[in-house]
Motif scaffolding. Structure first.
Motif, mmCIF file in Angstrom:
data_model
loop_
_atom_site.group_PDB
_atom_site.id
_atom_site.type_symbol
_atom_site.label_atom_id
_atom_site.label_comp_id
_atom_site.label_asym_id
_atom_site.label_seq_id
_atom_site.Cartn_x
_atom_site.Cartn_y
_atom_site.Cartn_z
ATOM 1 N N SER A 1 0.829 -1.207 0.000
ATOM 2 C CA SER A 1 0.000 0.000 0.000
ATOM 3 C C SER A 1 0.859 1.251 0.000
ATOM 4 O O SER A 1 2.037 1.214 0.381
ATOM 5 C CB SER A 1 -0.910 0.006 1.238
ATOM 6 N N ALA A 2 0.268 2.343 -0.440
ATOM 7 C CA ALA A 2 0.939 3.650 -0.393
ATOM 8 C C ALA A 2 -0.107 4.709 -0.058
ATOM 9 O O ALA A 2 -1.213 4.692 -0.590
ATOM 10 C CB ALA A 2 1.587 3.968 -1.733
ATOM 11 N N ILE A 3 0.265 5.596 0.839
ATOM 12 C CA ILE A 3 -0.653 6.643 1.289
ATOM 13 C C ILE A 3 -0.151 7.995 0.796
ATOM 14 O O ILE A 3 1.038 8.291 0.908
ATOM 15 C CB ILE A 3 -0.659 6.718 2.835
ATOM 16 N N VAL A 4 -1.064 8.811 0.303
ATOM 17 C CA VAL A 4 -0.701 10.204 -0.004
ATOM 18 C C VAL A 4 -1.797 11.121 0.536
ATOM 19 O O VAL A 4 -2.887 10.659 0.885
ATOM 20 C CB VAL A 4 -0.530 10.449 -1.529
ATOM 21 N N PRO B 1 3.573 2.400 -8.697
ATOM 22 C CA PRO B 1 4.750 2.842 -9.452
ATOM 23 C C PRO B 1 5.998 2.860 -8.573
ATOM 24 O O PRO B 1 5.962 3.387 -7.464
ATOM 25 C CB PRO B 1 4.377 4.267 -9.890
ATOM 26 N N LYS B 2 7.076 2.269 -9.088
ATOM 27 C CA LYS B 2 8.289 2.174 -8.270
ATOM 28 C C LYS B 2 9.527 2.603 -9.041
ATOM 29 O O LYS B 2 9.608 2.437 -10.253
ATOM 30 C CB LYS B 2 8.480 0.719 -7.832
ATOM 31 N N THR B 3 10.471 3.128 -8.285
ATOM 32 C CA THR B 3 11.772 3.437 -8.886
ATOM 33 C C THR B 3 12.539 2.130 -9.029
ATOM 34 O O THR B 3 12.153 1.105 -8.465
ATOM 35 C CB THR B 3 12.604 4.357 -7.981
ATOM 36 N N ARG B 4 13.658 2.231 -9.722
ATOM 37 C CA ARG B 4 14.430 0.995 -9.934
ATOM 38 C C ARG B 4 15.027 0.483 -8.636
ATOM 39 O O ARG B 4 15.331 -0.691 -8.505
ATOM 40 C CB ARG B 4 15.488 1.220 -10.990
ATOM 41 N N ILE C 1 8.574 3.402 -3.702
ATOM 42 C CA ILE C 1 7.292 3.811 -4.273
ATOM 43 C C ILE C 1 7.357 5.293 -4.621
ATOM 44 O O ILE C 1 7.788 6.106 -3.805
ATOM 45 C CB ILE C 1 6.147 3.554 -3.270
ATOM 46 N N MET C 2 6.925 5.640 -5.842
ATOM 47 C CA MET C 2 6.959 7.046 -6.253
ATOM 48 C C MET C 2 5.696 7.737 -5.785
ATOM 49 O O MET C 2 4.722 7.880 -6.529
ATOM 50 C CB MET C 2 7.070 7.147 -7.775
ATOM 51 N N ARG C 3 5.707 8.204 -4.554
ATOM 52 C CA ARG C 3 4.509 8.839 -4.004
ATOM 53 C C ARG C 3 4.160 10.134 -4.732
ATOM 54 O O ARG C 3 3.025 10.559 -4.759
ATOM 55 C CB ARG C 3 4.700 9.100 -2.522
ATOM 56 N N THR D 1 11.574 6.283 -16.364
ATOM 57 C CA THR D 1 12.631 5.650 -15.571
ATOM 58 C C THR D 1 12.073 4.691 -14.517
ATOM 59 O O THR D 1 12.821 4.059 -13.790
ATOM 60 C CB THR D 1 13.464 6.713 -14.836
ATOM 61 N N LEU D 2 10.757 4.629 -14.444
ATOM 62 C CA LEU D 2 10.149 3.731 -13.454
ATOM 63 C C LEU D 2 10.415 2.271 -13.808
ATOM 64 O O LEU D 2 10.619 1.929 -14.973
ATOM 65 C CB LEU D 2 8.634 3.936 -13.405
ATOM 66 N N LEU D 3 10.340 1.466 -12.799
ATOM 67 C CA LEU D 3 10.456 0.028 -12.989
ATOM 68 C C LEU D 3 9.248 -0.495 -13.775
ATOM 69 O O LEU D 3 9.366 -1.375 -14.610
ATOM 70 C CB LEU D 3 10.484 -0.603 -11.586
ATOM 71 N N ASN D 4 8.080 0.094 -13.479
ATOM 72 C CA ASN D 4 6.829 -0.414 -14.040
ATOM 73 C C ASN D 4 5.935 0.722 -14.540
ATOM 74 O O ASN D 4 4.839 0.927 -14.014
ATOM 75 C CB ASN D 4 6.089 -1.240 -12.981
#
Ligand code: 6R9
Length: 635
Positions: free
Chosen positions: A532-535, A592-595, A599-601, A620-623
């Protein structure tokens, strides 16, 4: 010469310049003239931000409660120190004089000592906004025990984490608390927390709501009978300037809360001096800060700052909406409040009610309005100015932090011309600067970057309890020889500061700092949740609300989403508290994640804000492929 009360802008600049040119002489003069010391210092300041190590008034001895209580007895013994306004307006309010407060603090101090609490021991205070909360704090300080107040709205898990982090020996609590037309079972929450806390030997229970609770024999004691048998006089423990006064936990960008440690002399000098000037407090004023003492605002500007100045400070047990949204104004009228200090989230909630209620009350006693806790938006600023201050009372938009102990950037009322959404100028002795992302200071005006402080002020937190390395990493490693605040800020063409918000993973919801990590940790405990990711996203009343992106395990994919959302918020309530519940929960196939796997919040924040026109380079994201799906399914 006394620099204690600043009266006009020229004087501000003059004193400010002196405080920067000769900080030691400046603070020495303030400390010398306005406080009661058992022994004077050998050295005003020694500091090294690279270690980091900061010491103010080394060699001095004192007890802060002698400054808050004893020294006022001769001149202000019958003056009201604490004015308690209960949750229910039909219950009688309580005027506690300086003498009565002195006596109650001594009684409580005796009780704590009889329970085996000694100088340096940690005491957890989990008490609602009733006079015993202030009394407990002062009683700890009187005997040299370190208080750790935990906001009495936190869950049992949050409470046990805090108790264990600092190995508290004793807990002070109440049977329950009132909150508008509801009651909260505080003792039940404490009982649950203590299943996981071996360090706690005893629990003192205040009777407030007269509910049925269980008392564990040998561990739990009703407080009142113990107080009744205790003497009303007593000697204060002599403390060293740098002895810890209290621990107060604040959220960080990892799951574990940070126990900020404040020490005695510097904290006292700075909170008292800022209180006097930021609120332009005069004898016979009636000052009201609506914060809960569970936060730093209450520590510094309900308890210590006002009492050090012999002020009358109001403690309000209830909420702004009970019995109706006129309650704040009713209190202002009833006590002829002169200084009113609140938070933008409260202002926005009250503004939403229109002006019909507020017009029924006489607010003409008000001289100064304050705001704290988060950036105040322009609309709320104007509503506050027009309807509460009637354009006559300056608004003090005061920026500071748990870590700073006292107010750092603020207008001084009737001294600094205000400007909506600007905290304006540094307080005396404070040296802010704005840094760019490469570690260069942005000099001159009209610059925008990250807010740092270059030089120590007396009430800076000295460490994180049990983890000095984390203190160094969090605040002194981003920029060399600087304290990094975690906030973004700009300086306008005249040198006024505007705080633009957090640049780290802390989201401020209704004025409460919430770290994303502990909430994500809680959600991830749900058996169906994978990640999970919260913003935060903008919310009319709360300032920010929480938006959660959740990916499910295979087992969770067939589950009913409405139920899942409920369960997730239930887990958050248990682990963090109801203030951290999510307004929106989006289930998504990926995040979305960096390499490097972060997590790219930043991207998720833009989607939550419905601002997807410029997501920046996502290649440049992993996905990168998951981003479009998230946008398409956004709530
Ligand atoms: C006192 C307190 C600290 C964070 C701080 C900043 C935000 C506080 C503000 C403000 C803009 C203001 N903040 N006051 N932002 N303008 N006047 O709130 O301490 O709970 O530790 O929060 O609150 O982001 O870094 P704390």
């Amino acid at each position: 010469m006394s620099n204690y009360h600043i009266k006009h802008l020229e004087e501000y600049y003059q004193i400010y310049r002196k405080s920067i040119r000769e900080p030691e002489n400046f603070w020495e003069e303030i400390a010398e003239e306005h406080f009661l010391w058992r022994k004077k210092w050998n050295n005003v300041l020694s500091w090294d931000f690279s270690k980091p190590e900061i010491k103010w008034f080394e060699g001095a001895e004192l007890n802060i409660t002698e400054n808050c209580l004893d020294r006022h007895l001769a001149t202000r013994g019958d003056k009201t120190a604490i004015l308690f306004e209960p949750n229910n307006p039909d219950e009688t309010s309580e005027h506690i004089s300086y003498r009565q407060l002195y006596e109650r603090v001594n009684q409580m101090a005796h009780v704590l000592k009889n329970q085996g609490v000694k100088k340096g021991d940690r005491v957890c205070i989990y008490v609602p906004m009733i006079p015993e909360l202030a009394v407990s704090i002062l009683a700890c300080a009187r005997i040299g025990a370190i208080h750790s107040v935990v906001f009495a709205g936190f869950s049992s898990k949050a409470l046990s984490t805090r108790i264990n982090d600092s190995d508290c020996k004793l807990v002070i609590t109440a049977d329950g608390s009132y909150r508008g037309d509801k009651t909260i079972d505080l003792k039940g929450i404490v009982d649950e927390a203590l299943n996981d806390c071996d360090s706690v030997k005893s629990v003192l229970v205040i009777k407030r709501i007269h509910s049925e609770i269980t008392m564990k024999a040998g561990r739990d004691f009703w407080l009142q009978p113990l107080l009744d048998n205790a003497p009303k006089d007593g000697k204060a423990e002599i403390m060293k300037a740098e002895d810890p006064l209290f621990i107060l936990y604040t959220s960080g960008s990892t799951g574990k809360p940070k126990g900020m440690v404040h020490t005695t002399a510097g904290y006292m000098v700075y909170t008292a001096y800022t209180f006097k000037n930021v609120f332009q407090y005069k004898e016979n004023d009636v000052y009201w800060c609506t914060a809960d003492i569970g936060w730093i605002t209450g520590h510094s500007y309900i308890v210590y700052g006002p009492l050090c100045n012999g002020a009358t400070t109001v403690m309000f047990e209830g909420v702004p909406s009970y019995p109706d949204f006129g309650r704040f104004w009713d209190i202002v009228q009833k006590y002829k409040i002169t200084q009113f200090y609140t938070a933008p989230t409260a202002i926005r909630a009250l503004a939403k009610q229109g002006t019909e209620l507020i017009e029924q009350y006489d607010l003409s006693s008000l001289k100064v309005l304050g705001s704290v806790g988060e950036p105040i938006n322009e609309e709320a600023w104007h509503w506050y100015n027009d309807n509460v201050g009637k354009r006559k009372s300056p608004i003090i938009d005061s920026w500071w932090q748990t870590e700073t102990g006292g107010i750092m950037i603020t207008p001084l009322p009737y001294v600094t011309p205000t400007k909506p959404t600007y905290a304006t100028l540094p307080f005396i002795g404070v040296q802010p600067c704005i840094m760019d992302e490469n570690g260069e200071e942005l000099k001159g005006n009209q610059v925008d970057g990250r807010l740092c402080i270059k030089f120590p002020w007396p009430s800076i937190a000295r460490t994180i309890w049990g983890n000095h390395q984390r203190y160094k990493d969090t605040y002194f490693s981003a920029y060399k020889n600087m304290y990094f605040t975690g906030d973004g800020a700009l300086r306008d063409e005249v040198g006024y500061y505007r705080i633009t918000g957090r640049v780290d993973d802390v989201i401020i919801v209704s004025g409460h700092n919430l770290g994303t990590a502990p909430i994500e940790d809680a959600i991830n405990e749900h058996p169906a949740v994978s990640e999970s990711a919260i913003v935060g996203f903008p919310h009319d009343i709360k300032g920010n609300a929480l938006y959660g992106y959740v990916t499910l395990k295979e087992s969770g994919e067939s589950r009913d989403h409405t139920n899942l959302r409920k369960e997730i918020n239930q887990i958050i309530t248990e682990h963090v508290g109801p203030i951290a519940k999510l307004d929106k929960i989006q289930f998504t196939a990926g995040l979305p994640k960096t390499r490097s796997g972060k997590i790219m919040r930043r991207i998720l924040r833009k989607i939550a804000e419905k601002d997807t026109s410029n997501l920046g380079d996502i290649s440049t994201l992993l996905n990168p492929e998951c981003v479009q799906d998230i946008i398409d399914e956004a709530l």
